[in-house]
Design a protein around this motif. Structure first.
Motif, PDB file in Angstrom:
ATOM      1  N   SER A  69      -3.061   0.370  -3.890  1.00  0.00           N
ATOM      2  CA  SER A  69      -2.404  -0.896  -3.204  1.00  0.00           C
ATOM      3  C   SER A  69      -1.984  -1.639  -4.768  1.00  0.00           C
ATOM      4  O   SER A  69      -2.595  -1.613  -5.753  1.00  0.00           O
ATOM      5  CB  SER A  69      -3.344  -1.947  -2.455  1.00  0.00           C
ATOM      6  OG  SER A  69      -4.503  -2.266  -3.103  1.00  0.00           O
ATOM      7  N   LYS A 110       0.969  -1.377  -0.073  1.00  0.00           N
ATOM      8  CA  LYS A 110      -0.059   0.067  -0.071  1.00  0.00           C
ATOM      9  C   LYS A 110       1.033   1.194   0.124  1.00  0.00           C
ATOM     10  O   LYS A 110       1.794   1.516   1.056  1.00  0.00           O
ATOM     11  CB  LYS A 110      -1.000   0.041   1.348  1.00  0.00           C
ATOM     12  CG  LYS A 110      -2.069  -1.268   1.146  1.00  0.00           C
ATOM     13  CD  LYS A 110      -3.019  -1.143   2.284  1.00  0.00           C
ATOM     14  CE  LYS A 110      -3.620  -2.159   2.523  1.00  0.00           C
ATOM     15  NZ  LYS A 110      -4.881  -2.278   1.298  1.00  0.00           N
ATOM     16  N   THR A 140     -12.181   1.793   0.180  1.00  0.00           N
ATOM     17  CA  THR A 140     -11.373   1.067  -0.638  1.00  0.00           C
ATOM     18  C   THR A 140     -12.297   0.785  -1.585  1.00  0.00           C
ATOM     19  O   THR A 140     -13.359  -0.258  -1.525  1.00  0.00           O
ATOM     20  CB  THR A 140     -10.948  -0.196   0.105  1.00  0.00           C
ATOM     21  OG1 THR A 140      -9.908   0.233   1.249  1.00  0.00           O
ATOM     22  CG2 THR A 140      -9.778  -0.939  -0.820  1.00  0.00           C
TER      23      THR A 140
END
Length: 249
Positions: free
Chosen positions: A72, A50, A129
């Motif tokens: 990521s 990440k 995310t």
């Protein structure tokens, strides 16, 4: 599940901080078959890398607002295999919860507010995310959204206590791995994924303001879910113990 996280931060200016984090993951799952047999599957290795940047928009009157944007890099394996009762003596691809990475380039973003007083501090964060496309095994984990609130109280110059509450929304897995058979094991069925969680955490921090251990910080948090609403048939979360060691130069 055990996860060891190694992170580094560098601030080229007072407003911008660059961050990188790499995880080493170890997973173990015990299985019970309908016929009463049992077996265990394991996987371990590096997770996804990440990388992100933290930018401070506001810093006044002991209040700070900053945003984080990153992504990521999918270096974690999604091809983990082990021997199961159905595949013995050969290895077979493990279901989704036993894989080490996502296999996709995921976008991570967050907005954080901090209020810092002499003895008391408070923080709130919105984060997400977002998965980009599908991985080489033709699936993608669900998007995640989080709202977190925490507070800390300084009891001495070197010791503080904290409390945290967090709401999490987990999306379902889209697509499916062609090498997994949903009829063989519950965790291979993508319908059994996603849901909402309400998590809590209580911990303490020890900070060395001077001496040979100056700028070294140790933290511990004990967390447990307050409420879980999971889609399909899933393993519920239990307790989590987080220990951290941080050094700033």
């Amino acid at each position: 599940m055990e996860m060891h996280m190694l992170g580094a931060m560098y601030a080229p200016s007072n407003r911008l901080t660059l961050m990188a984090m790499l995880n080493a993951v170890s997973l173990k799952m015990d299985h019970l078959t309908r016929m009463g047999g049992n077996f265990t599957t394991k996987s371990s290795g590096l997770g996804d890398l990440k990388i992100s940047g933290l930018y401070k928009f506001f810093n006044k009157n002991n209040q700070v607002i900053h945003g984080r944007f990153g992504f990521s890099i999918p270096i974690g394996s999604i091809d983990e295999k082990d021997v199961t009762q159905a595949s013995a003596p050969y290895e077979t691809v493990l279901p989704y919860p036993m894989q080490l990475g996502s296999g996709t380039f995921d976008i991570d973003q967050a907005l954080t507010y901090l209020l810092q007083g002499q003895l008391f501090s408070y923080g709130a964060q919105l984060s997400s995310t977002i998965r980009v496309g599908k991985n080489s095994r033709e699936y993608a984990y669900g998007n995640q959204f989080r709202i977190a609130n925490w507070a800390a109280m300084k009891l001495t110059d070197w010791f503080s206590i904290s409390a945290r509450i967090e709401q999490v929304w987990l999306g379902r897995i889209s697509g499916e791995d062609p090498d997994l058979n949903p009829m063989m094991v519950i965790t291979a069925n993508t319908e059994n994924s996603g849901g909402t969680l309400l998590n809590s955490g209580f911990g303490f921090n020890i900070y060395a303001p001077s001496g040979v251990f100056k700028n070294l910080r140790f933290g511990l948090e004990y967390g447990f879910p307050l409420h879980q609403s999971l889609k399909g048939v899933q393993l519920k979360r239990k307790q989590a113990l987080t220990l951290g060691l941080q050094y700033s130069m």
